[in-house]
Motif scaffolding. Structure first.
Motif, PDB file in Angstrom:
ATOM      1  N   THR A  32       0.945  -1.188  -0.017  1.00  0.00           N
ATOM      2  CA  THR A  32       0.091  -0.133  -0.070  1.00  0.00           C
ATOM      3  C   THR A  32       0.921   1.318  -0.020  1.00  0.00           C
ATOM      4  N   PRO A  38       2.341   4.767  -0.683  1.00  0.00           N
ATOM      5  CA  PRO A  38       2.130   5.565  -1.772  1.00  0.00           C
ATOM      6  C   PRO A  38       3.502   6.212  -2.282  1.00  0.00           C
ATOM      7  N   GLU A  89      -0.571   6.831   9.669  1.00  0.00           N
ATOM      8  CA  GLU A  89       0.490   6.890   8.521  1.00  0.00           C
ATOM      9  C   GLU A  89       1.836   7.190   9.124  1.00  0.00           C
ATOM     10  N   SER A 143      -6.143   4.770   5.058  1.00  0.00           N
ATOM     11  CA  SER A 143      -5.871   5.762   4.041  1.00  0.00           C
ATOM     12  C   SER A 143      -5.106   5.059   2.990  1.00  0.00           C
ATOM     13  N   TRP A 144      -4.047   4.452   3.292  1.00  0.00           N
ATOM     14  CA  TRP A 144      -3.052   4.201   2.089  1.00  0.00           C
ATOM     15  C   TRP A 144      -3.888   2.483   1.410  1.00  0.00           C
ATOM     16  N   THR A 195      -7.083   1.876   1.398  1.00  0.00           N
ATOM     17  CA  THR A 195      -8.162   2.581   0.532  1.00  0.00           C
ATOM     18  C   THR A 195      -7.749   3.124  -0.834  1.00  0.00           C
ATOM     19  N   ALA A 196      -6.549   3.803  -0.938  1.00  0.00           N
ATOM     20  CA  ALA A 196      -6.140   4.276  -2.170  1.00  0.00           C
ATOM     21  C   ALA A 196      -5.457   3.057  -3.104  1.00  0.00           C
ATOM     22  N   PRO A 217      -9.159  -0.055  -4.719  1.00  0.00           N
ATOM     23  CA  PRO A 217     -10.277   1.018  -4.761  1.00  0.00           C
ATOM     24  C   PRO A 217     -11.744  -0.011  -4.409  1.00  0.00           C
TER      25      PRO A 217
END
Length: 404
Positions: free
Chosen positions: A218, A220, A241, A362-363, A365-366, A369
C-alpha cells in the motif's frame, strides 16, 4: 521414502493429480541431530541486544531443544492426516494440501505462504476454516482449502531454469484451481503469498472473485520516494500513517539484509544448506518483532508460536534442502514489493500490529479501490495464520461473507 523416490513412482501425464506422502528416513533425522550437536559456535555478541543479529543465547537454546526434544515424526503424522497432492504445471511439480469442507456449499480458497514460511504456517487454520461449526462459527462461512507450496519451497519442485517469479506462480495457481474444478473461488496470502495473490488478482482468471491479504502492498509513491532518499517524514501524516512510516524506516535501515542477500546472491548461501543451525539463525532473522517473539519463546515464554512450531518449519526446510532454492524467489522477482499494484478485485485487508508495517486505512483505501473489509487487530504479527489462527480465521470469514 524420499521426495525424489515418491515422484519417480508417479504417473507421467502432466495434468495428473497424484497423492503425495512424505516420510524422512531415520538416517536423515540422525544426520540432522549429529550436525546440530557438531555446530562450531562463535563467541557471544558484544552487545546486550539483537542489534548485531540473532543472539547466541537464543540459538543455543534452539539447538539444544532441536537436538534433544523436537519430534519431526509428530509433524509427519499431522501432515499425513491432511490430503496432499502433487501435479505438474508448466513443467514443475507443485505440491499442495487440498482439504474439502464437509459443507457442500463451502467457498473454495487458495492460500499462499511466504518466506520463511511453508504449508506448516497454515495448518492451524485448516480446522477453523473448513469446519467452522466445530470452532464456534457458522456453517455458512465454510471454505474448501487449497494450500500449495511455492516453487522451490517445501515439497514442490525446484525450478531448474529462471522465470519463476510471482507472476508465473500466479498463472500456475490459476491453472491449479482450474484443474481442481473450481469455477468460483477466492485467494489469500501474506508476504510472498500476498505478492502472488495480487498478481493472481491482476491476471483475473475466470472464477476468482476476491482476495484477502494480511500483508498488503500500500505504500504511496511519494512515501516510498522519501523513504528511499532517507528524507524526514512528510509533515501531513496522520497518526496511523506516521506509525507506518516509523516501522518502514526501521525496517529499511535495520531489517533488509536477508532480503538483499537473497535478492542479489542467493547461490552464495551454501552455509545454510550445510548447517542446520546456520539455516535456523538465517530464518529467525526475518523481522524484528517476529524475532523478539521467537526469542521469548525459546526463553520459556508461551505466546503465539511454540518451540515446536518454529522447529517444525525449519526442519521442513532442512529435510527438503530448500534453503537456496527458496531464496531464489527474491532474485526472480522484479516487483516493487510494497507498492500498490492496481488490484481492482474486491479485497479484504487485515492489519496485524506486529507486521513489518501496519498499513494505514488511508493507504489501503487508495491501493485497493474495491476494499470490502479493513480491520486493525490488537495482536499478531507477520505469521498471522500461524500466530493467531482464530483471529486470522475470523478476518477471512468476514472478508468473504459478502462474496458468497
Amino acid at each position: 521414502m524420499t521426495i525424489a523416490e515418491h515422484r519417480s513412482d508417479a504417473g507421467s501425464a502432466s495434468a495428473d493429480i497424484r497423492p503425495f506422502h512424505y516420510t524422512a528416513t531415520d538416517d536423515e533425522l540422525d544426520d540432522l541431530r549429529r550436525r546440530i550437536r557438531a555446530t562450531r559456535w562463535p563467541e557471544r555478541e558484544t552487545v546486550d541486544d539483537s542489534s548485531q543479529g540473532v543472539q547466541l543465547e537464543v540459538v543455543r537454546a534452539l539447538a539444544d531443544y532441536w537436538a534433544d526434544q523436537h519430534d519431526w515424526r509428530a509433524v509427519e503424522s499431522r501432515l499425513a492426516d491432511i490430503p496432499q497432492f502433487v501435479t505438474e504445471i508448466d513443467g514443475l511439480d507443485i505440491h499442495f494440501l487440498h482439504i474439502r469442507s464437509r459443507h457442500d456449499d463451502a467457498l473454495p480458497m487458495i492460500v499462499t505462504h511466504g518466506w520463511p514460511g511453508s504449508v506448516i504456517e497454515q495448518l492451524k487454520i485448516v480446522g477453523p476454516l473448513t469446519d467452522p461449526t466445530a470452532h464456534g462459527a457458522d456453517a455458512a462461512d465454510a471454505f474448501h482449502l487449497v494450500i500449495p507450496s511455492l516453487p522451490g519451497h517445501g515439497f514442490s519442485g525446484k525450478p531448474e531454469t529462471t522465470g519463476w517469479d510471482p507472476i508465473r506462480i500466479a498463472r500456475a495457481w490459476a491453472e491449479l484451481m482450474r484443474r481442481l474444478g473450481y469455477d468460483r473461488y477466492v485467494a489469500q496470502g501474506g508476504d510472498w503469498g500476498n505478492a502472488v495473490t495480487e498478481q493472481l488478482a491482476l491476471l483475473a482468471p475466470p472464477g476468482l472473485v476476491g482476495i484477502h491479504t494480511n500483508m498488503p502492498a500500500t505504500i504511496p509513491p511519494a512515501i516510498q520516494e522519501a523513504l528511499d532518499a532517507h528524507e524526514p517524514p512528510p509533515a501531513d501524516l496522520d497518526a496511523e500513517e506516521r506509525g507506518a512510516w516509523d516501522q518502514l524506516a526501521f525496517f529499511y535501515a535495520h531489517g533488509l539484509a536477508y532480503a538483499q542477500e537473497m535478492g542479489n546472491r542467493p547461490q552464495t548461501l551454501y552455509g545454510i544448506a550445510d548447517s542446520p543451525v546456520g539455516l535456523a539463525a538465517w530464518m529467525l532473522d526475518h523481522d524484528a518483532r517476529s524475532y523478539d517473539l521467537i526469542a521469548r519463546v525459546f526463553a520459556g515464554g508461551t505466546e503465539g508460536l511454540t518451540r515446536d512450531d518454529i522447529l517444525d518449519n525449519v526442519t521442513l526446510y532442512w529435510l527438503t534442502n530448500t534453503a537456496v532454492s527458496s531464496a531464489r524467489l527474491y532474485w526472480e522477482s522484479k516487483l516493487a514489493f510494497f507498492a500498490p499494484k492496481g488490484v481492482t478485485l474486491p479485497t479484504g485487508v487485515s492489519v496485524f500490529p506486529d507486521e513489518i508495517y501496519a498499513a494505514p486505512r488511508s493507504w489501503a483505501t487508495a491501493a485497493y479501490p474495491n476494499l470490502i473489509h479493513f480491520n486493525r487487530l490488537d495482536r499478531g504479527g507477520h505469521f498471522a495464520a500461524w500466530e493467531q489462527p482464530e483471529l486470522f480465521s475470523q478476518e477471512v470469514r468476514a472478508t468473504f461473507r459478502s462474496l458468497r
